[in-house]
Design a protein around this motif. Structure first.
Motif, short mmCIF file in Angstrom:
data_model
loop_
_atom_site.label_atom_id
_atom_site.label_comp_id
_atom_site.label_asym_id
_atom_site.label_seq_id
_atom_site.Cartn_x
_atom_site.Cartn_y
_atom_site.Cartn_z
N ILE A 216 0.87 -1.18 0.00
CA ILE A 216 0.00 0.00 0.00
C ILE A 216 0.91 1.23 0.00
O ILE A 216 1.50 1.58 1.02
CB ILE A 216 -0.95 0.02 1.21
CG1 ILE A 216 -1.84 -1.22 1.20
CG2 ILE A 216 -1.80 1.29 1.22
CD1 ILE A 216 -2.75 -1.34 2.40
N GLN A 217 1.05 1.83 -1.16
CA GLN A 217 2.01 2.91 -1.33
C GLN A 217 1.33 4.27 -1.43
O GLN A 217 0.35 4.43 -2.15
CB GLN A 217 2.83 2.68 -2.60
CG GLN A 217 3.85 1.56 -2.49
CD GLN A 217 4.96 1.91 -1.50
OE1 GLN A 217 5.33 3.07 -1.34
NE2 GLN A 217 5.50 0.90 -0.82
N PRO A 218 1.83 5.26 -0.68
CA PRO A 218 1.32 6.62 -0.86
C PRO A 218 1.62 7.09 -2.26
O PRO A 218 2.68 6.78 -2.82
CB PRO A 218 2.08 7.43 0.20
CG PRO A 218 3.35 6.66 0.44
CD PRO A 218 2.96 5.21 0.27
N GLY A 219 0.71 7.81 -2.84
CA GLY A 219 0.91 8.28 -4.21
C GLY A 219 0.37 9.67 -4.41
O GLY A 219 0.76 10.61 -3.73
N GLY A 220 -0.56 9.80 -5.30
CA GLY A 220 -1.17 11.08 -5.64
C GLY A 220 -2.07 10.84 -6.83
O GLY A 220 -2.29 9.71 -7.26
N TRP A 221 -2.61 11.92 -7.37
CA TRP A 221 -3.54 11.78 -8.49
C TRP A 221 -2.84 11.77 -9.85
O TRP A 221 -3.46 11.45 -10.85
CB TRP A 221 -4.56 12.91 -8.48
CG TRP A 221 -5.44 13.02 -7.27
CD1 TRP A 221 -5.67 14.15 -6.54
CD2 TRP A 221 -6.23 12.00 -6.65
NE1 TRP A 221 -6.55 13.90 -5.51
CE2 TRP A 221 -6.91 12.58 -5.55
CE3 TRP A 221 -6.43 10.64 -6.90
CZ2 TRP A 221 -7.76 11.87 -4.72
CZ3 TRP A 221 -7.29 9.92 -6.07
CH2 TRP A 221 -7.94 10.53 -5.01
N GLU A 222 -1.57 12.14 -9.91
CA GLU A 222 -0.92 12.35 -11.20
C GLU A 222 0.10 11.26 -11.54
O GLU A 222 0.53 10.49 -10.68
CB GLU A 222 -0.25 13.73 -11.22
CG GLU A 222 -1.23 14.88 -10.99
CD GLU A 222 -2.39 14.89 -11.96
OE1 GLU A 222 -2.19 14.51 -13.14
OE2 GLU A 222 -3.51 15.27 -11.56
N ALA A 223 0.52 11.23 -12.82
CA ALA A 223 1.39 10.16 -13.32
C ALA A 223 2.73 10.06 -12.61
O ALA A 223 3.18 8.95 -12.30
CB ALA A 223 1.59 10.34 -14.83
N PRO A 224 3.45 11.17 -12.34
CA PRO A 224 4.74 11.02 -11.66
C PRO A 224 4.64 10.33 -10.30
O PRO A 224 5.48 9.49 -9.96
CB PRO A 224 5.22 12.47 -11.52
CG PRO A 224 4.54 13.20 -12.63
CD PRO A 224 3.20 12.57 -12.73
N GLN A 225 3.59 10.68 -9.53
CA GLN A 225 3.41 10.02 -8.23
C GLN A 225 3.08 8.55 -8.39
O GLN A 225 3.52 7.70 -7.62
CB GLN A 225 2.32 10.72 -7.42
CG GLN A 225 2.67 12.14 -6.99
CD GLN A 225 2.06 13.17 -7.91
OE1 GLN A 225 2.06 13.01 -9.13
NE2 GLN A 225 1.54 14.24 -7.34
N GLY A 226 2.28 8.24 -9.41
CA GLY A 226 1.94 6.84 -9.66
C GLY A 226 3.16 6.03 -10.04
O GLY A 226 3.32 4.88 -9.61
N ALA A 227 4.04 6.61 -10.86
CA ALA A 227 5.26 5.92 -11.26
C ALA A 227 6.17 5.67 -10.06
O ALA A 227 6.73 4.57 -9.89
CB ALA A 227 5.99 6.73 -12.32
N ALA A 228 6.34 6.68 -9.22
CA ALA A 228 7.20 6.54 -8.05
C ALA A 228 6.65 5.48 -7.10
O ALA A 228 7.41 4.67 -6.54
CB ALA A 228 7.33 7.89 -7.33
N ALA A 251 -2.36 5.69 -12.61
CA ALA A 251 -2.24 4.37 -13.23
C ALA A 251 -1.37 4.42 -14.49
O ALA A 251 -0.60 3.50 -14.76
CB ALA A 251 -3.61 3.82 -13.57
N VAL A 252 -1.48 5.50 -15.25
CA VAL A 252 -0.63 5.66 -16.44
C VAL A 252 0.84 5.69 -16.02
O VAL A 252 1.69 5.03 -16.63
CB VAL A 252 -1.02 6.94 -17.21
CG1 VAL A 252 0.00 7.22 -18.32
CG2 VAL A 252 -2.41 6.80 -17.80
N GLY A 253 1.16 6.45 -14.98
CA GLY A 253 2.53 6.48 -14.47
C GLY A 253 2.97 5.14 -13.93
O GLY A 253 4.11 4.71 -14.16
N ALA A 254 2.07 4.46 -13.24
CA ALA A 254 2.39 3.15 -12.68
C ALA A 254 2.68 2.14 -13.78
O ALA A 254 3.62 1.33 -13.68
CB ALA A 254 1.25 2.67 -11.79
N LEU A 255 1.88 2.17 -14.84
CA LEU A 255 2.10 1.26 -15.96
C LEU A 255 3.46 1.51 -16.60
O LEU A 255 4.22 0.58 -16.88
CB LEU A 255 0.99 1.43 -16.99
CG LEU A 255 1.13 0.63 -18.29
CD1 LEU A 255 1.12 -0.87 -18.00
CD2 LEU A 255 0.03 1.01 -19.28
N SER A 256 3.80 2.76 -16.81
CA SER A 256 5.08 3.11 -17.41
C SER A 256 6.25 2.60 -16.55
O SER A 256 7.22 2.04 -17.07
CB SER A 256 5.18 4.63 -17.58
OG SER A 256 6.44 5.02 -18.06
#
Length: 337
Positions: A216-228, A251-256
């Motif tokens: 369970i990772q803290p993130g955010g609403w945007e792609a850079p946070q999702g990737a991190a 999710a787009v950042g996470a996929l990348s």
């Protein structure tokens, strides 16, 4: 230019009756046939209402404000459409504005909607705005309806069913045989993100699935946070077989990040997100998503605000219908044996 009295004459009614019909006066006692005649005459003559004159009569601007964190975010397109559609039917204009944590806070909002520009505001809380900051932000002389956010002490909000949306995502993964699932959370300090995390933990337990704290990772609403967040999640000693992201962009950042890390989606890792936008259909693979009823919710928020301007009380509602809908795409697949 066609005038109100021209429409009235063509419909065979007085100008005052024509005005009540064209201004959607719900208190006007006008029968259905007369109303139809006036509307047909207005359409035939291409009548355009003079909103400036109406605003002067009502001591109103004749417009409402829709303020979102990022006007270019595809998530807000259907929200705007729902607000616009409802306001247009009631003869009100919609002014679209952008306000995020870097936009100047309360003064930034006042500069967007102040000086009589709008009669009320529908506000989507931005990432990084605390409860205290939000409370100060909405201390205005006009009513504010919060969109997908609630605040203690403030009445007037339209929230999405975040718990149900996350449950739908997990039910989909469970149907594919996944039991070990991670979560990329939404923006810190945002109550919608808190609801999605609550929905995740509750549904994990109800469905007999498993998660771990490092999944369970803290993130955010945007792609850079999702990737991190995805990079941190993949660094765990043991990995889940599927991940739920709290937003489309994350999710787009996470996929990348997963693909860059050599993880094949969905063979080695399934990915699904809450919220949906066109961008999710054009990644490779396309991202499975639970679509929220943004258009309908925008209409509900606009109707609440307009009704309040007409004298009804504001309230806090959760959009139960229409329900969130699963859009299954290429990023989810049965768990590997």
């Amino acid at each position: 230019m066609t005038r109100l009295k021209d429409v009235a004459a063509a419909a065979g009614v007085s100008p005052s009756v024509a005005s009540r019909v064209l201004n959607a006066d719900v208190d006007a006692r006008v029968n259905a046939e007369t109303r139809k005649r006036v509307l047909e005459a207005a359409a035939r003559l291409n009548y355009v209402p003079d909103h400036r004159a109406r605003a002067l009569r009502l001591s109103r601007s004749g417009a409402v404000g829709l303020v979102v964190p990022e006007v270019n975010n595809a998530i807000f397109a259907s929200l705007y459409a729902g607000v616009q559609e409802t306001c247009q039917a009631q003869g009100s204009a919609v002014l679209l504005g952008q306000l995020n944590a870097q936009s100047g806070g309360r003064n930034g909002l006042a500069s967007l909607v102040g000086n009589g520009r709008v009669d009320g505001v529908i506000l989507q809380r931005a990432e990084g705005v605390s409860d205290d900051s939000l409370g100060q932000l909405i201390e205005l002389s006009i009513p504010v309806v919060l969109f997908n956010s609630r605040l203690d002490g403030h009445i007037g909000s339209v929230a999405l069913d975040d718990h149900r949306a996350v449950a739908i995502a997990l039910e989909h993964l469970a149907s594919l045989g996944h039991r070990d699932v991670g979560f990329i959370a939404g923006a810190d300090q945002h109550d919608a993100a808190a609801r999605r995390l609550e929905g995740f933990t509750a549904s994990i337990a109800a469905l007999g699935m498993r998660t771990r704290s490092e999944w369970i990772q803290p993130g955010g609403w945007e792609a850079p946070q999702g990737a991190a967040a995805m990079r941190r999640l993949l660094a765990a000693d043991e990995r889940p077989t599927a991940v739920v992201a709290a937003s489309t962009n994350a999710a787009v950042g996470a996929l990348s990040a997963a693909l860059a890390g050599g993880v094949t989606v969905p063979v080695e890792l399934s990915l699904i997100c809450v919220q949906d936008a066109w961008v999710a259909e054009y990644t490779t693979p396309a991202i499975s998503a639970v679509a929220m009823p943004m258009h309908a919710a925008g209409g509900i928020a606009a109707r609440m605000l307009l009704d309040h301007l007409g004298g009804t009380a504001l309230e806090d509602v959760v959009v139960a219908q229409p329900r969130p809908v699963l859009h299954e795409r290429g990023s989810t697949a049965p768990v590997a044996d």
